[in-house]
Design a protein around this motif. Sequence first.
Motif, mmCIF file in Angstrom:
data_model
loop_
_atom_site.group_PDB
_atom_site.id
_atom_site.type_symbol
_atom_site.label_atom_id
_atom_site.label_comp_id
_atom_site.label_asym_id
_atom_site.label_seq_id
_atom_site.Cartn_x
_atom_site.Cartn_y
_atom_site.Cartn_z
ATOM 1 N N TRP A 109 0.907 -1.094 0.186
ATOM 2 C CA TRP A 109 0.024 -0.143 0.305
ATOM 3 C C TRP A 109 0.779 1.392 -0.165
ATOM 4 O O TRP A 109 0.510 1.898 -0.548
ATOM 5 N N ARG B 142 3.883 1.603 -1.234
ATOM 6 C CA ARG B 142 4.606 1.392 -2.632
ATOM 7 C C ARG B 142 4.063 2.072 -3.641
ATOM 8 O O ARG B 142 4.424 2.857 -4.788
ATOM 9 N N MET B 143 2.358 1.638 -3.709
ATOM 10 C CA MET B 143 1.304 2.015 -4.355
ATOM 11 C C MET B 143 0.921 3.691 -4.279
ATOM 12 O O MET B 143 0.518 4.987 -5.073
ATOM 13 N N LYS B 144 1.036 4.287 -2.488
ATOM 14 C CA LYS B 144 0.956 5.614 -2.587
ATOM 15 C C LYS B 144 2.131 6.577 -3.022
ATOM 16 O O LYS B 144 1.937 7.590 -3.559
ATOM 17 N N TYR B 145 3.236 5.738 -3.207
ATOM 18 C CA TYR B 145 4.303 6.428 -3.147
ATOM 19 C C TYR B 145 4.130 6.913 -4.685
ATOM 20 O O TYR B 145 4.794 7.626 -5.512
ATOM 21 N N ARG B 146 4.466 5.465 -5.536
ATOM 22 C CA ARG B 146 3.901 5.503 -7.034
ATOM 23 C C ARG B 146 3.376 6.802 -7.462
ATOM 24 O O ARG B 146 3.121 7.699 -8.860
ATOM 25 N N ALA B 147 1.719 6.581 -6.400
ATOM 26 C CA ALA B 147 0.817 7.847 -7.629
ATOM 27 C C ALA B 147 0.812 9.035 -7.148
ATOM 28 O O ALA B 147 0.682 9.525 -7.786
ATOM 29 N N GLY B 148 1.831 9.705 -6.105
ATOM 30 C CA GLY B 148 2.127 10.681 -5.954
ATOM 31 C C GLY B 148 3.539 11.116 -7.331
ATOM 32 O O GLY B 148 3.656 12.149 -7.702
ATOM 33 N N GLN B 149 4.223 9.783 -7.087
ATOM 34 C CA GLN B 149 5.500 10.594 -8.086
ATOM 35 C C GLN B 149 4.563 11.266 -9.486
ATOM 36 O O GLN B 149 4.883 12.454 -10.484
ATOM 37 N N PHE B 150 3.229 10.037 -9.535
ATOM 38 C CA PHE B 150 2.785 10.376 -11.082
ATOM 39 C C PHE B 150 2.339 11.714 -11.006
ATOM 40 O O PHE B 150 2.409 12.183 -11.844
ATOM 41 N N LEU B 151 1.128 11.950 -10.031
ATOM 42 C CA LEU B 151 0.864 12.967 -9.797
ATOM 43 C C LEU B 151 1.302 13.905 -10.162
ATOM 44 O O LEU B 151 1.225 14.870 -10.484
#
Length: 54
Positions: free
Chosen positions: A35, A37-46
């Motif tokens: 979870w 890891r997914m939040k970190y990647r989503a933040g990077q993408f945004l």
Amino acid sequence: MGVIEIEVDPLPCKMCGQLLEQRRWWTPKRFCGNWHRMKYRAGQFLAFVLDLLT
């Protein structure tokens, strides 16, 4: 024949800062769970998308 033991210092999770036990020296653990890891990647993408829009 003995096993080579390498000590690796614990690293903090990139999201919450909790210290993580490192079991493998060749691939350090950077997140305490999927979870985070997914939040970190989503933040990077945004951040990348917002950077493109500005």
